[in-house]
Design an enzyme around this catalytic site. Sequence first.
Site, PDB file in Angstrom:
ATOM      1  N   ASP A 101      12.990  -3.897   3.112  1.00  0.00           N
ATOM      2  CA  ASP A 101      12.412  -3.461   4.383  1.00  0.00           C
ATOM      3  C   ASP A 101      12.487  -1.953   4.566  1.00  0.00           C
ATOM      4  OD1 ASP A 101      12.063  -6.200   5.999  1.00  0.00           O
ATOM      5  OD2 ASP A 101      13.915  -6.268   4.851  1.00  0.00           O
ATOM      6  N   ARG A 137      -1.474 -17.690  -4.746  1.00  0.00           N
ATOM      7  CA  ARG A 137      -2.157 -17.557  -3.466  1.00  0.00           C
ATOM      8  C   ARG A 137      -3.666 -17.646  -3.646  1.00  0.00           C
ATOM      9  NH1 ARG A 137      -1.917 -12.732   1.079  1.00  0.00           N
ATOM     10  NH2 ARG A 137      -2.073 -11.344  -0.705  1.00  0.00           N
ATOM     11  N   TRP A 169       2.584  -8.427  -3.611  1.00  0.00           N
ATOM     12  CA  TRP A 169       1.496  -8.685  -2.670  1.00  0.00           C
ATOM     13  C   TRP A 169       1.352  -7.527  -1.692  1.00  0.00           C
ATOM     14  CZ3 TRP A 169       2.069 -13.100   1.479  1.00  0.00           C
ATOM     15  CH2 TRP A 169       3.148 -12.847   2.317  1.00  0.00           C
ATOM     16  N   GLU A 182       8.529  -9.973  -1.469  1.00  0.00           N
ATOM     17  CA  GLU A 182       7.277  -9.219  -1.627  1.00  0.00           C
ATOM     18  C   GLU A 182       6.431  -9.764  -2.777  1.00  0.00           C
ATOM     19  OE1 GLU A 182       7.189  -7.665   0.892  1.00  0.00           O
ATOM     20  OE2 GLU A 182       9.065  -6.681   1.351  1.00  0.00           O
ATOM     21  N   GLY A 220      -8.942 -11.629  15.153  1.00  0.00           N
ATOM     22  CA  GLY A 220      -9.691 -10.629  15.895  1.00  0.00           C
ATOM     23  C   GLY A 220     -10.710 -11.197  16.857  1.00  0.00           C
ATOM     24  N   ASP A 276       3.198 -14.614   6.109  1.00  0.00           N
ATOM     25  CA  ASP A 276       4.419 -14.305   6.845  1.00  0.00           C
ATOM     26  C   ASP A 276       4.443 -15.183   8.091  1.00  0.00           C
ATOM     27  OD1 ASP A 276       5.368 -12.437   5.113  1.00  0.00           O
ATOM     28  OD2 ASP A 276       4.843 -10.685   6.318  1.00  0.00           O
TER      29      ASP A 276
END
Length: 557
Positions: free
Chosen positions: A487, A285, A428, A189, A302, A375
């Site tokens: 998780d 990042r 994040w 994470e 999208g 991811d």
Amino acid sequence: MNQVDVVVMLHSHLPYVLNHGRWPHGSDWICEAAIDTYLPLVEKFRALDAMNIAAPVTIGFTPILANQLEHPSFAKELEAYFEQRLGFCDEAPASLESTGDGHLLPLVEYWRARLVRLRLLFHELGRDIPREFRRLQDAERLEVTSSAATHGFLPMLKHDASIKLQLALGSAEHQRVFGRAADGVWVPECAYRPAGPWAMNGERPVERDGIEAHVAWAGFRYFFVDSHMARAGSPLGVYGERFAGETLRIAAVDAEGQYTASRTPYEAYRVTDATSVREVAALVRDPRSSMQVWSRHGGYPGAAPYLEFHKIRWPGGLKLWRVSEPGTDLGAKAPYDPDAARRQATFHAGHFAALLDQVGSTQQVDGRVIVAPFDTELFGHWWFEGPDFLGDLYAHLPDHPRLRATTAGSHLDAHAPLAGLRLAEGSWGANGDFSMWNGPAVQWTWPIIWEVEDRFWSLAPRALANERTHEILAQAARSMLLLQSSDWQFIISTGEVEDYAVRRFHGHAGDCAQLMNALEAALSGQDVDGGVRLARDLQQRDDVFRTIVPSIVQALS
């Protein structure tokens, strides 16, 4: 013209799901990821290799995922899953004709051909997906990184030995599976806590090492952070903006909540001091390029031609529709056109390469790097055309001489960090802080985890000294690590399939209690054989990390 490196980092992770049911959150979860993401990426990297197009992606596999992907029971589950999906393709034509949807029949054949092709690829790989990534690594086509063993949320663990066990086992398992030590580690994470006083459960604060010290101790030389942790921009969140209604990692801040950047994200920073056992770098990042892919507002996934994630044909689960124009009701989605979607992916890859070049043009000194971490499951599962986009991106990058596609390790080989930086606490996740994993909905989980830690580390030294108890100790460690998976808190916090995560969490906590009761009894000379039988029974279900005792020893050293 100064050259700027481009590092695409793919973080691959799923919690342990084998032998915990099938649909929807058991083995079907990992089988779906294999068919949607891992095998298509292998297919794409092989195709690029055959065309002699360099695709030096940096890809990480959490040890708990790698353990599952190489396990014989996963191969059996995936074979059954392929058969099931092909059976749905066999059933679909008559059903579609009966409902007046015969125009969708070509898409059924599209899915059938894809499934057959991917199953043949799986067999060609010897039904061992990690082995193929090891081959690509050994051929210097990409870099494979590691992570904490079960993706535990490291800053919130009570005992430093627990952090060390997560990382030491992660390092050892990575070397076993992929054949060499990993240079880089994905801190789960991107969760970071600096050195300083830290209080657990109302206890007196104690001085704790920063996460970077544990990363250095475990032998890694770099990890990744979100931009706000380096004071280089706003927290972005992960996929939540794009897929409303799914299990999300919610976008971190709104337009009014932007951070003021005081550092550049286009530089690797040294985050250890002179007392560290080795120098560790943090790669940051890039907010601009990451948002272009993650965001549903102007982001790529999208676009109207792409496969619609949410509209699924039941029974059978086939996806036969496209995103369509903005505002289109789910029931009115247009049929999917694979050729149009493929052209869109190529266009978006070219657009993204140009965007990276534009970002690179703002950098006036050598040694800069654009880091785009995602991811892995974004590419193929959430965004079906993602693997094509990724492959086309690497094909487009040579058109931009300013940019050099490279791995994270290769960048650091060429450009050692010059500037030191003290990172800020954060992750994040939503709001860029720990709230997804320690918010009101999940705070109750941590006293349970801390109590398990207390018991385990109080018993471990005596159990290590008594070889007859090693099997019980090993299974207690496995259960503790599975309990620590980030998780469970994440799923609960999102409110999606909360009951599943709560059930899994309590199940692993119960296993820990049973095993440590058995361990205490065995250490006092009572029913050692019964404790070993319990450990073996539980290992039949949770069969991971078979060589775990050396990592326990290392964590205590």
